[in-house]
Enzyme design. Structure first.
Site, PDB file in Angstrom:
ATOM      1  N   CYS A 229      31.242 -15.741 119.573  1.00  0.00           N
ATOM      2  CA  CYS A 229      31.155 -17.200 119.437  1.00  0.00           C
ATOM      3  C   CYS A 229      30.448 -17.845 120.631  1.00  0.00           C
ATOM      4  CB  CYS A 229      32.565 -17.775 119.302  1.00  0.00           C
ATOM      5  SG  CYS A 229      32.613 -19.574 119.260  1.00  0.00           S
TER       6      CYS A 229
ATOM      7  N   LYS B 245      42.168 -14.496 111.569  1.00  0.00           N
ATOM      8  CA  LYS B 245      42.875 -15.142 112.672  1.00  0.00           C
ATOM      9  C   LYS B 245      44.384 -14.970 112.530  1.00  0.00           C
ATOM     10  CE  LYS B 245      39.215 -18.617 112.950  1.00  0.00           C
ATOM     11  NZ  LYS B 245      38.831 -20.016 112.681  1.00  0.00           N
TER      12      LYS B 245
ATOM     13  N   VAL C   6      38.069 -21.224 118.242  1.00  0.00           N
ATOM     14  CA  VAL C   6      37.973 -20.786 119.628  1.00  0.00           C
ATOM     15  C   VAL C   6      36.807 -21.547 120.263  1.00  0.00           C
ATOM     16  CG1 VAL C   6      38.940 -18.511 119.176  1.00  0.00           C
ATOM     17  CG2 VAL C   6      36.464 -18.823 119.047  1.00  0.00           C
TER      18      VAL C   6
ATOM     19  N   GLU D 121      38.364 -27.018 122.604  1.00  0.00           N
ATOM     20  CA  GLU D 121      37.006 -27.574 122.588  1.00  0.00           C
ATOM     21  C   GLU D 121      36.228 -27.118 123.827  1.00  0.00           C
ATOM     22  OE1 GLU D 121      35.655 -28.876 120.004  1.00  0.00           O
ATOM     23  OE2 GLU D 121      37.532 -29.037 118.887  1.00  0.00           O
ATOM     24  N   SER D 122      35.101 -26.476 123.563  1.00  0.00           N
ATOM     25  CA  SER D 122      34.370 -25.797 124.632  1.00  0.00           C
ATOM     26  C   SER D 122      33.888 -26.720 125.740  1.00  0.00           C
ATOM     27  CB  SER D 122      33.194 -25.018 124.042  1.00  0.00           C
ATOM     28  OG  SER D 122      32.240 -25.892 123.443  1.00  0.00           O
TER      29      SER D 122
END
Length: 232
Positions: free
Chosen positions: A15, A42, A55, A67-68
């Protein structure tokens, strides 16, 4: 020095959003427990960490954050001595604008390319949009510094962390599926862009958090199958 908080990092090596957070953790030298999440299967318990089950996610002393982009800035705030964001307010705003520009103008074209695997005209439209964005990105890079290898020149920052996973995947996608059309994207036309893309993907933290190309190829094939199925 205050002790580091207890960190648990939920990620998936495939990801790009998770890789953003992974790079930031590597950059600051954080100690953390890593939990790999199978995106196709998952675990049910993961809803307790992130109800949306996406993720990445990070548990910080028992508190779950997702949240990245939020996580990358959180890592900077937890380890401010590493200065992944400059102190200057204008520079911070320019970094955030740059990341948003790449995210809104370049990233969507990857999905257009995947959906246009058998549509030459559709691919050309995507290439044109990417090239227009790269021209503007070159301007934004030059506004910061005439030389790289990073957005801020010699200073590595969140700008580089947040763009690198997506830039790499775009180049890999074109090289894998559209080998004869690689030159239609002007990655090398602008010296500052070329230097930037090389710099952010040659960084040790990037190399330490990237999956092998075979995994990416498999993921893209599955994505193409899903897109084709959705069109029926």
């Amino acid at each position: 020095m205050a002790p580091q908080p207890k960190l648990t990092f939920y990620t998936s090596v495939i990801c790009p959003y998770a890789q953003r957070a992974a790079i930031s953790l590597k950059e600051v030298g954080a100690e953390y427990e890593k939990v790999e999440i199978d995106l196709q299967n998952k675990p049910t318990w993961y809803k307790d960490v992130n109800p949306e089950t996406k993720v990445p996610a990070l548990t910080v002393d028992g508190y779950n954050i997702a949240e990245s982009l939020v996580l990358v800035e959180l890592v900077n705030d937890l380890f401010p001595e590493k200065k992944l964001l400059p102190d200057n307010a204008l520079k911070r705003a320019q970094i955030r604008f740059f990341v948003e520009y790449w995210s809104s103008k370049v990233n969507p074209q990857q999905w257009k390319l995947l959906g246009a695997r058998d549509d030459k005209e559709g691919r050309q439209t995507a290439y044109n949009d990417i090239n227009a964005a790269l021209a503007r990105i070159n301007e934004l890079l030059l506004e910061q510094s005439q030389e790289g290898p990073y957005f801020l020149g010699q200073e590595y920052s969140i700008a580089d962390i947040n763009v690198a996973p997506f830039a790499y995947r775009l180049k890999l996608l074109v090289a894998h599926f559209f080998k004869d059309e690689v030159e239609l994207i002007h990655f090398a036309k602008y010296p500052r862009v070329k230097e930037f893309l090389a710099g952010i993907t040659e960084r040790d933290s990037f190399k330490a958090t990237i999956a092998n190309e075979e995994l990416f190829a498999q993921a893209y094939e599955k994505a193409i199958e899903r897109i084709a199925a959705a069109k029926k």
